[in-house]
Design a protein around this motif. Structure first.
Motif, mmCIF file in Angstrom:
data_model
loop_
_atom_site.group_PDB
_atom_site.id
_atom_site.type_symbol
_atom_site.label_atom_id
_atom_site.label_comp_id
_atom_site.label_asym_id
_atom_site.label_seq_id
_atom_site.Cartn_x
_atom_site.Cartn_y
_atom_site.Cartn_z
ATOM 1 N N THR A 76 35.007 12.635 32.176
ATOM 2 C CA THR A 76 34.481 12.718 30.814
ATOM 3 C C THR A 76 33.624 13.958 30.603
ATOM 4 O O THR A 76 33.391 14.372 29.468
ATOM 5 N N LYS A 77 33.135 14.538 31.717
ATOM 6 C CA LYS A 77 32.301 15.745 31.608
ATOM 7 C C LYS A 77 32.420 16.548 32.891
ATOM 8 O O LYS A 77 32.380 15.996 33.980
ATOM 9 N N LEU A 78 32.582 17.868 32.735
ATOM 10 C CA LEU A 78 32.623 18.785 33.873
ATOM 11 C C LEU A 78 31.515 19.818 33.726
ATOM 12 O O LEU A 78 31.354 20.412 32.653
ATOM 13 N N LEU A 79 30.763 20.038 34.801
ATOM 14 C CA LEU A 79 29.752 21.090 34.816
ATOM 15 C C LEU A 79 30.037 22.005 36.005
ATOM 16 O O LEU A 79 30.273 21.534 37.119
ATOM 17 N N GLY A 80 30.009 23.303 35.764
ATOM 18 C CA GLY A 80 30.241 24.250 36.839
ATOM 19 C C GLY A 80 29.092 25.232 36.961
ATOM 20 O O GLY A 80 28.567 25.730 35.948
ATOM 21 N N LYS A 81 28.685 25.498 38.191
ATOM 22 C CA LYS A 81 27.635 26.492 38.449
ATOM 23 C C LYS A 81 28.127 27.457 39.520
ATOM 24 O O LYS A 81 28.416 27.056 40.643
ATOM 25 N N TRP A 82 28.245 28.718 39.119
ATOM 26 C CA TRP A 82 28.650 29.791 40.020
ATOM 27 C C TRP A 82 27.457 30.734 40.176
ATOM 28 O O TRP A 82 27.215 31.594 39.337
ATOM 29 N N LYS A 83 26.670 30.537 41.229
ATOM 30 C CA LYS A 83 25.504 31.393 41.472
ATOM 31 C C LYS A 83 25.933 32.435 42.499
ATOM 32 O O LYS A 83 25.843 32.224 43.705
ATOM 33 N N VAL A 84 26.441 33.554 42.016
ATOM 34 C CA VAL A 84 27.086 34.540 42.898
ATOM 35 C C VAL A 84 26.606 35.966 42.582
ATOM 36 O O VAL A 84 27.406 36.872 42.356
ATOM 37 N N SER A 85 25.286 36.126 42.543
ATOM 38 C CA SER A 85 24.640 37.444 42.384
ATOM 39 C C SER A 85 24.805 38.069 41.000
ATOM 40 O O SER A 85 24.583 39.270 40.838
ATOM 41 N N GLN A 86 25.124 37.261 39.977
ATOM 42 C CA GLN A 86 25.233 37.836 38.623
ATOM 43 C C GLN A 86 23.900 38.375 38.127
ATOM 44 O O GLN A 86 23.868 39.221 37.230
#
Length: 214
Positions: free
Chosen positions: A167-177
């Motif tokens: 019902t809900k998707l959360l994505g976290k890409w902590k990759v030096s941005q």
């Protein structure tokens, strides 16, 4: 999950790609003793759109079976590549010294209501789908049908299917941005020089993530 805007990944197809690549989920549910966590490989079916459905199986002896209640939300966490990032890699360390260690990672949180699927045909299809997906990269692929039928029947009698429509998707890409371009480049160089098995996967994420952040 705390997600600063620069680390947010909202593209469903990108989150699905991570789930396909790292299917071992940390499945968090409510139990009579509080929160409970199980580690279960889950197969992602991309229907219904947009988020899809997670399918898996658990042992009938697993107490989780008694904790699955109608309407109670569960959380499946999928962990992608992660790497410690030393300040020594940052180009700006020599210029200002204003750098600290951090950890790069990619993670997806999938929410939904778990349901039990106690159906032999469904379970056999799920075992086939999960096995075929995880065997795809092997030159000599194993299939459920390779094992003796009576042995598989015995295994299946001891497990039960579980399914969660997302019902809900959360994505976290902590990759030096959040780093300047020169530090992003030096992080990539440092990762490659480290020779660690997970480094190339993180290099690909840093290259992709910093490109999307610009």
């Amino acid at each position: 999950m705390y997600i600063p805007k620069q680390f947010e990944e909202s593209r469903v197809e990108v989150m699905h790609e991570l789930i396909h690549a790292y299917p071992l989920a940390t499945l968090i549910t409510h139990s009579s003793d509080g929160l409970n966590a199980n580690h279960i490989p889950l197969y992602l079916s991309e229907s219904p759109a947009p988020s899809g459905t997670l399918q898996g199986h658990i042992a009938r002896a697993n107490p989780l079976l008694g904790e699955i209640a109608e309407g109670i939300e569960a959380l499946a966490i999928f962990h992608g590549p992660d790497s410690y990032i030393t300040p020594s890699w940052y180009t700006t360390k020599k210029e200002t010294g204003k750098v600290v260690p951090t950890w790069n990672y990619a993670v997806v949180h999938a929410y939904g209501v778990l349901r039990i699927v106690d159906n032999a045909s469904w379970l056999r299809a799920q075992l086939n789908a999960l096995t075929d997906h995880n065997e795809a990269s092997f030159p000599e692929r194993w299939a459920v049908s390779d094992a003796p039928p009576d042995y598989i029947e015995k295994i299946m009698a001891a497990i039960v299917g579980v399914e969660m429509v997302i019902t809900k998707l959360l994505g976290k890409w902590k990759v030096s941005q959040n780093q300047p371009t020169q530090n992003q480049a030096s992080v990539i160089s440092g990762l490659r020089a480290s020779g660690l098995p997970e480094s190339e996967a993180m290099v690909a994420l840093v290259e992709s993530g910093t490109k999307n952040a610009r």
